[in-house]
Design an enzyme around this catalytic site. Structure first.
Site, mmCIF file in Angstrom:
data_model
loop_
_atom_site.group_PDB
_atom_site.id
_atom_site.type_symbol
_atom_site.label_atom_id
_atom_site.label_comp_id
_atom_site.label_asym_id
_atom_site.label_seq_id
_atom_site.Cartn_x
_atom_site.Cartn_y
_atom_site.Cartn_z
ATOM 1 C CG LEU A 95 5.685 -19.775 -58.312
ATOM 2 C CD1 LEU A 95 4.573 -18.775 -58.052
ATOM 3 C CD2 LEU A 95 6.143 -19.672 -59.773
ATOM 4 C CG HIS A 154 -0.906 -28.520 -77.868
ATOM 5 N ND1 HIS A 154 -1.827 -27.652 -77.316
ATOM 6 C CD2 HIS A 154 -1.628 -29.461 -78.538
ATOM 7 C CE1 HIS A 154 -3.052 -28.061 -77.640
ATOM 8 N NE2 HIS A 154 -2.960 -29.147 -78.384
ATOM 9 C CG ASP A 184 -8.587 -21.693 -74.942
ATOM 10 O OD1 ASP A 184 -8.227 -22.757 -75.499
ATOM 11 O OD2 ASP A 184 -9.725 -21.201 -75.095
HETATM 12 C C1 IPE Z 1 -9.903 -25.201 -71.270
HETATM 13 O O1 IPE Z 1 -9.750 -24.986 -72.614
HETATM 14 C C2 IPE Z 1 -8.958 -26.267 -70.789
HETATM 15 C C3 IPE Z 1 -7.540 -25.928 -70.800
HETATM 16 C C4 IPE Z 1 -7.020 -24.793 -71.144
HETATM 17 C C5 IPE Z 1 -6.656 -26.984 -70.369
HETATM 18 P P1 IPE Z 1 -10.630 -25.729 -73.720
HETATM 19 O O2 IPE Z 1 -10.178 -25.213 -75.014
HETATM 20 O O3 IPE Z 1 -10.578 -27.191 -73.499
HETATM 21 O O4 IPE Z 1 -12.109 -25.220 -73.355
HETATM 22 P P2 IPE Z 1 -13.358 -24.955 -74.286
HETATM 23 O O5 IPE Z 1 -13.618 -26.234 -75.027
HETATM 24 O O6 IPE Z 1 -12.996 -23.831 -75.218
HETATM 25 O O7 IPE Z 1 -14.460 -24.556 -73.358
HETATM 26 C C1 IPE Z 2 -5.248 -24.911 -75.020
HETATM 27 O O1 IPE Z 2 -5.331 -24.722 -76.384
HETATM 28 C C2 IPE Z 2 -4.477 -26.149 -74.628
HETATM 29 C C3 IPE Z 2 -5.306 -27.259 -74.131
HETATM 30 C C4 IPE Z 2 -6.592 -27.229 -73.917
HETATM 31 C C5 IPE Z 2 -4.611 -28.496 -73.832
HETATM 32 P P1 IPE Z 2 -6.427 -25.444 -77.267
HETATM 33 O O2 IPE Z 2 -5.894 -26.761 -77.683
HETATM 34 O O3 IPE Z 2 -7.731 -25.473 -76.560
HETATM 35 O O4 IPE Z 2 -6.498 -24.468 -78.529
HETATM 36 P P2 IPE Z 2 -7.794 -23.902 -79.244
HETATM 37 O O5 IPE Z 2 -8.679 -23.354 -78.178
HETATM 38 O O6 IPE Z 2 -8.411 -25.042 -79.966
HETATM 39 O O7 IPE Z 2 -7.286 -22.845 -80.151
HETATM 40 MG MG MG Z 3 -9.315 -24.232 -76.454
#
Ligand code: IPE
Ligand code: IPE
Ligand code: MG
Length: 240
Positions: free
Chosen positions: A132, A38, A21
């Site tokens: 792995l 990303h 995240d």
């Molecule tokens: C969880 O992260 C999903 C992934 C890392 C793929 P999100 O950013 O989508 O989750 P919330 O919205 O903070 O709960």
């Molecule tokens: C995690 O980073 C990647 C995915 C959920 C695909 P986010 O896109 O959720 O990034 P934040 O949480 O908004 O910073």
């Molecule tokens: Mg996120």
């Protein structure tokens, strides 16, 4: 002493799962578009996969895209899918060379055709590898998975293949997408959020949870080893 040197190599977790995240916030802090975050997150995926393979972990599960993530801006979803295809295609030879087997869990039927095919090809190509096992959670959510499992179990009961008192923990586990994978010993979430966000709700029952404020694109091998060192200091009781 580095975190890698602090690892107790005979007491390693078998399975580490990561909620990757913070890509969006990481990019925003630098004045860029979320997609830039990303793109940089791919380096962290590579680092953690290498780190896990280096110390001989059996399973590494990465939460790459949730069912709820389909509701994001169309442009972001498309960019993520494209990144996924490119990365899988580019990394397949390296995975293979390092004896890594790729697996995917989630509602893969929702992936764009091209992404789905490249993913299947990589899974097929690496399926006999014995090192792995890298599990990508894609279009995955735990509630989707549990609903799916319940539908199958209900059907088996209806067809007379299973009676209601035969429904046990084990039967439920066997109907989940993770049926061949042991439950995670350690779950890491980056970027400071202290929540599970619909990830492996059943499987995390006795998993040690580790939260760090580091954003995913900054997460490196040493961060990964640090989490395992912390895990090794914990006392797991399993209710005993
Ligand atoms: C969880 O992260 C999903 C992934 C890392 C793929 P999100 O950013 O989508 O989750 P919330 O919205 O903070 O709960
Ligand atoms: C995690 O980073 C990647 C995915 C959920 C695909 P986010 O896109 O959720 O990034 P934040 O949480 O908004 O910073
Ligand atoms: Mg996120």
């Amino acid at each position: 002493m580095s975190f890698k040197e602090q690892l107790d190599l005979i007491n390693l977790p078998q399975h580490v799962a990561i909620i990757m995240d913070g890509n969006g916030r990481w990019a925003k802090e630098r004045g860029y578009d979320r997609i830039y975050g990303h793109q940089h997150g791919v380096t962290s995926v590579r680092e953690c996969t290498e780190a896990a393979a280096e110390i001989g972990l059996k399973y590494l599960t990465l939460y790459a895209f949730s069912t709820e993530n389909w509701n994001r801006d169309q442009k972001e979803v498309e960019a993520l899918m494209e990144l996924l295809i490119d990365t899988i295609e580019r990394e397949t030879p390296t995975l293979d060379k390092n004896n890594i087997r790729l697996k995917a869990i989630g509602d893969l039927s929702r992936l764009p055709q091209g992404a789905y095919e490249k993913l299947k090809r990589c899974i097929e190509h690496t399926k006999t590898n014995t090192g792995l096992c890298l599990v990508l959670a894609l279009s995955y959510s735990s509630r989707w998975e549990i609903c799916n499992a319940l539908r199958h179990i209900a059907q088996e009961v209806k067809d007379g293949k299973l009676s209601t008192d035969e429904i046990t923990d084990e039967i439920i586990s066997n109907h989940l997408t993770t049926n061949e994978i042991p439950d995670p010993d350690l779950m890491i979430r980056t970027s400071g959020e202290i929540r599970i966000s619909n990830f492996l709700l059943w499987q995390l029952a006795y998993t040690e949870l580790y939260f760090t404020s580091t954003h995913w694109p900054d997460f490196r091998k040493e961060n990964f080893f640090e989490a395992i060192v912390e895990f090794q200091k914990r006392e797991r009781r399993f209710g005993k």
